[in-house]
Motif scaffolding. Structure first.
Motif, PDB file in Angstrom:
ATOM      1  N   VAL A 119     -28.762  -8.063 -17.315  1.00 21.67           N
ATOM      2  CA  VAL A 119     -30.086  -7.490 -17.022  1.00 21.67           C
ATOM      3  C   VAL A 119     -30.005  -6.557 -15.810  1.00 21.67           C
ATOM      4  N   TYR A 120     -29.324  -7.016 -14.771  1.00 24.26           N
ATOM      5  CA  TYR A 120     -29.334  -6.273 -13.509  1.00 24.26           C
ATOM      6  C   TYR A 120     -28.293  -5.159 -13.434  1.00 24.26           C
ATOM      7  N   SER A 121     -27.400  -5.096 -14.435  1.00 24.45           N
ATOM      8  CA  SER A 121     -26.440  -3.989 -14.405  1.00 24.45           C
ATOM      9  C   SER A 121     -26.684  -3.021 -15.554  1.00 24.45           C
ATOM     10  N   HIS A 122     -27.605  -3.373 -16.436  1.00 29.25           N
ATOM     11  CA  HIS A 122     -27.873  -2.592 -17.641  1.00 29.25           C
ATOM     12  C   HIS A 122     -28.521  -1.246 -17.282  1.00 29.25           C
ATOM     13  N   GLU A 123     -27.846  -0.157 -17.631  1.00 26.92           N
ATOM     14  CA  GLU A 123     -28.305   1.217 -17.403  1.00 26.92           C
ATOM     15  C   GLU A 123     -28.460   1.578 -15.930  1.00 26.92           C
ATOM     16  N   TYR A 124     -29.375   0.911 -15.225  1.00 27.88           N
ATOM     17  CA  TYR A 124     -29.490   1.141 -13.787  1.00 27.88           C
ATOM     18  C   TYR A 124     -29.013  -0.132 -13.088  1.00 27.88           C
ATOM     19  N   GLU A 125     -28.109   0.009 -12.140  1.00 24.10           N
ATOM     20  CA  GLU A 125     -27.685  -1.177 -11.383  1.00 24.10           C
ATOM     21  C   GLU A 125     -28.729  -1.518 -10.332  1.00 24.10           C
ATOM     22  N   ASP A 126     -29.028  -2.808 -10.252  1.00 24.43           N
ATOM     23  CA  ASP A 126     -29.925  -3.273  -9.196  1.00 24.43           C
ATOM     24  C   ASP A 126     -29.043  -3.585  -7.977  1.00 24.43           C
ATOM     25  N   PHE A 320     -30.608  -7.013 -24.605  1.00 23.77           N
ATOM     26  CA  PHE A 320     -29.406  -7.332 -23.834  1.00 23.77           C
ATOM     27  C   PHE A 320     -28.311  -8.033 -24.647  1.00 23.77           C
TER      28      PHE A 320
END
Lengths: 351, 282
Positions: A119-126, A320
């Protein structure tokens, strides 16, 4: 045949070691020198993940903790940045990689962390989550005694674990069997000078886990779950749940895969500076889908109940590539109205 | 690591009062590199920050060809947008973006384009209108139907003449005309203009944006007039706290409106279990 193949695969697995229970204290002591350590601690009749200084604090025979270890990586309240008049957003706090270790994490929660990683690395990294995650090791613990609300065995997320860990412990009585899942995990084994265990120990491990598999009281059949839910968006169960559910949001607060958050600005007393903060939010709450001028896209409670259930069991996969539920049973345990996700699916299936 | 949540500082270089509660602001980023690199497609949005108040998703309302100076047309109805009332030329605020899908201009080439807008919904459509006007030869008939509550609440009224001179048809309507105002055009809701318009379903793409209930009736009436769900593109409003698929607020089914939208083909929305725009045509 299947069993034989599994055994073969196990025997080819990476190095395994013993951690005698009397050495647990030393091992944990070593870890606390290197890491900020979080582990399960008993609080009256419940368990929580907390900072650990020595092994005596640990309750490794725990059943599911109130909150998942997610709270260490995706914190309930987190400062994104501070700001000041004239300068805008300053003081980027996101890039600190803390060296921390989650100790004794059950397979369901390890799976949940793997899901959040996606979730947190998908497309935009958090950057906030990822910085913490990169500095975090996971020492997992296979489950020997599932709780009353657990159903991980239905979802393939427990009671044993295949990956997602640095070290994996299995309670074998006098010893923990220690399996390594990463280079960092191997280094811990070497640092602690753990004795290697004979391969035949894996047979003992498998026996204990197959005993554990027999102890589950709840199950959820996942075959064709996506289609089942799509076809039953107007099933009468939703209206019944609308009358039963209090929409308090507890189920989402304890969920190890819920990631939604709200953002608020906190202003300092001088009114010239402040910080932007994110806080866990819940799709079960009325304000969640409300926009300016008061329009609410999920004003009705059944719409919110469905959003939670469908997100976990139908929408997560196209988003995801995995189910959004790991069967930890926390939402069942915490619900004051005893709403049970496994019963809802069973009901729709006509069980 | 790049921080997608950190707004860049931008300065208001111009302001224009559009109506009693709506203002168009022209911005430029303070950082030269950010200003140079910023670009957007029509229909995309930015996250606007008033530090201490919060952040809100707002569509960009200006010509994508002039991205160094971009505009937002803002109706002052929420926390952030109300706080913007006090801002003056030269004041700074935080902006990050641009986010989301836009109106895909390539799908419109050699097609008839029907634009249906209501109220502030004309703002997210203005960039594509300016593109259509700029490259007029590449499209067939372009019709713009625009409805507002009163004549005084119509946006961009001084531009309609230019749009018409470029060969775009503009049909305005208002819900009612107060005694103090003058009005020579249609009175009634925007779907009432469907009887007057030239647009037919054949070889036409529809772009619509406006209040939820308006879009609902636009889609319903167009489907009754034999437009197909794949011909109709809608721009959705949802709550957003991040713009980058993290806060979760804007989800509809497996879609993140901030990334997969805000512009969707209506046919795509019909595949979702949860009803969007009242589920008309489902």
């Amino acid at each position: 045949m299947v069993i034989a193949r599994n055994l073969e695969a196990m025997l080819q697995a990476s190095s395994i070691a013993f951690l005698p229970k009397e050495k647990l204290n030393d091992f944990v002591g070593l870890l606390t020198e290197e890491f900020l350590l979080y582990g399960p601690v008993q609080k009256k009749t419940e368990f929580v993940f907390e900072k650990i200084e020595n092994a005596a604090q640990l309750a490794l025979d725990y059943h599911t903790t109130l909150l998942p270890p997610k709270k260490v990586l995706h914190q309930p309240f987190e400062t994104l940045f501070s700001f000041s008049e004239g300068e805008g957003a300053v003081d980027d706090v996101s890039h600190v990689e803390e060296k921390q270790l989650l100790f004794g994490v059950h397979p369901c929660d390890v799976h949940a962390i793997s899901i959040l990683d996606e979730v947190y690395s998908h497309e935009y990294e958090d950057p906030y989550y990822m910085a913490k995650r990169r500095g975090t090791l996971v020492v997992a613990l296979n489950c020997s005694t599932p709780g009353d609300d657990c159903f991980c065995s239905s979802l393939g997320t427990g009671p044993d674990l295949k990956d997602g860990y640095d070290l994996l412990l299995t309670d074998l009585g006098d010893n923990y069997l220690v399996e390594t899942g990463s280079k960092a995990g191997q280094e811990l084994v070497e640092m602690a000078r753990l004795y290697s265990a004979p391969r035949v120990t894996l047979v003992e491990k498998e026996k204990r886990l197959s005993d554990a598999r027999k102890k589950f009281k709840k199950r959820m059949i996942t075959d064709g779950l996506h289609d089942l839910l799509e076809e039953n968006f107007r099933h009468p169960v939703w209206e019944e749940l609308m009358k039963k559910c209090l929409a308090c949001g507890s189920c989402t607060m304890v969920c190890p895969t819920c990631f939604c958050y709200n953002v608020v600005d906190k202003i300092d007393l001088g009114l010239r500076s402040g910080k932007r903060q994110r806080e866990w939010d819940s799709c079960m709450l009325l304000e969640y889908a409300q926009v300016a001028m008061g329009h609410n896209f999920r004003k009705d409670r059944d719409a919110r109940i469905k959003q939670r259930l469908y997100h976990k069991l139908a929408y997560y996969e196209p988003q995801f590539g995995t189910l959004g539920c790991v069967g930890c049973g926390r939402c069942i345990h915490t619900c004051v109205k005893k709403i049970d996700i496994t019963e809802i699916i069973g009901r729709i299936r006509g069980e | 690591m790049h921080n997608p949540f950190k707004p860049q500082q931008a300065k208001i270089v111009d302001m224009k009062r559009e109506t009693a509660d709506t203002t168009t602001y022209t911005f430029e980023f303070l950082d030269e590199e950010v200003k140079e690199n910023f670009c957007f497609t029509p229909g995309q949005f930015n996250m606007l920050t008033i530090f201490g108040i919060g952040e809100a998703p707002i569509s960009i309302s200006s010509d994508p060809a002039k991205s160094k100076y971009f505009q937002h047309t803002i109706r002052h109805v929420g926390n952030v947008t109300n706080a913007m009332v006090k801002l003056k030329v030269g004041d700074k605020l935080g902006i990050r973006g641009a986010y989301g899908t836009g109106w895909n201009i390539n799908l419109l080439k050699n097609k008839n384009v029907l634009i249906v807008a209501g109220g502030i919904g004309l703002a997210p459509l203005r960039p594509v209108i300016l593109q259509l006007a700029g490259q007029r030869g590449e499209f067939d008939r372009v019709e713009i139907l625009y409805g507002a509550r009163t004549p005084g609440e119509m946006l961009f009224t001084d531009e309609y003449q230019t749009w018409r001179s470029k060969g775009l048809d503009v049909l305005p309507t208002v819900d009612n005309v107060p005694d103090t105002e003058e009005w020579k055009h249609s009175v009634g809701v925007v779907t009432g203009l469907f009887d007057e318009m030239q647009s037919m379903p054949e070889n036409t793409v529809v772009l619509t944006c406006g209040p939820e209930v308006m879009m609902q009736f636009v889609v319903k009436d167009l489907l009754e007039r034999h437009f197909q769900p794949h011909q109709i593109y809608v721009s959705l409003e949802r709550r957003m706290n991040c713009g980058v698929k993290k806060c979760g607020k804007c989800q509809i089914g497996p879609k993140f409106v901030c990334k997969d939208g805000p512009v969707f083909a209506y046919a795509e929305l019909l595949t979702l279990p949860e009803s969007v725009l009242g589920g008309v045509g489902k």
